[in-house]
Design a protein around this motif. Structure first.
Motif, mmCIF file in Angstrom:
data_model
loop_
_atom_site.group_PDB
_atom_site.id
_atom_site.type_symbol
_atom_site.label_atom_id
_atom_site.label_comp_id
_atom_site.label_asym_id
_atom_site.label_seq_id
_atom_site.Cartn_x
_atom_site.Cartn_y
_atom_site.Cartn_z
ATOM 1 N N LEU A 13 11.863 21.977 37.113
ATOM 2 C CA LEU A 13 12.840 22.605 38.004
ATOM 3 C C LEU A 13 14.035 21.684 38.173
ATOM 4 C CD1 LEU A 13 10.671 23.713 41.074
ATOM 5 C CD2 LEU A 13 11.671 25.211 39.367
ATOM 6 N N ILE A 51 17.125 29.799 45.422
ATOM 7 C CA ILE A 51 15.946 29.034 45.796
ATOM 8 C C ILE A 51 14.979 29.939 46.565
ATOM 9 C CG2 ILE A 51 17.035 28.188 47.911
ATOM 10 C CD1 ILE A 51 15.569 25.509 47.458
ATOM 11 N N GLU A 103 10.029 26.968 47.770
ATOM 12 C CA GLU A 103 10.744 25.789 47.249
ATOM 13 C C GLU A 103 11.538 25.105 48.358
ATOM 14 O OE1 GLU A 103 11.394 27.339 42.651
ATOM 15 O OE2 GLU A 103 12.888 27.832 44.191
ATOM 16 N N TYR A 150 11.195 21.291 49.336
ATOM 17 C CA TYR A 150 12.287 20.391 48.952
ATOM 18 C C TYR A 150 13.505 20.451 49.874
ATOM 19 C CZ TYR A 150 9.646 20.200 44.597
ATOM 20 O OH TYR A 150 8.649 20.045 43.672
#
Length: 134
Positions: A75, A114, A118, A122
């Motif tokens: 990714l 996104i 995710e 993150y």
């Protein structure tokens, strides 16, 4: 970390890294890398020991978070290129990776939004990257 050739000949990883990148800090334990060619903000194609790296553009802004699994990228979160998408500064998009016929990583374009999962994983890192300068 390094290029395809250096990954395949892993004895050369350290030599590759030292001649191309240097660490300028960390964000949530992830190494922030500056390419020694300050006009270049590329990240290593492969990682030797880290699970992720953050890149810096020539203006000192953190722009990319690349995540690796088994040394290969899976990714890439991009908070740059927002103008290409007609979005506001700081817009995050994601590029997934696949592999070519030889097993080498290929970044899928165009990017996608996104996901919630995710962002949950993150988001803290990405928010710290926005507007930061190193």
């Amino acid at each position: 970390m390094g290029s395809r050739r250096d990954y395949e000949n892993s004895v050369q990883f350290t030599l590759y890294f030292e001649s191309h990148y240097h660490e300028v800090g960390t964000v949530e334990g992830i190494k922030v890398l500056r390419h020694n060619d300050r006009a270049n903000s590329a990240l290593p194609e492969y990682a030797k020991t880290s699970e992720a790296y953050i890149s810096i553009n020539p203006q000192g802004e953190m722009m990319h978070l690349r995540v690796y699994c088994n040394h290969a990228p899976v990714l890439e979160f991009d908070i740059g290129h927002w103008k290409h998408y007609g979005k506001d500064r700081g817009y995050i998009h994601v590029h997934d990776y696949t592999k070519d016929a030889n097993g080498h990583p290929v970044r899928i374009a165009p990017g996608r939004d996104i996901t919630q999962a995710e962002y949950a994983k993150y988001g803290k890192i990405l928010e710290k990257m926005k507007g930061s300068k190193k």
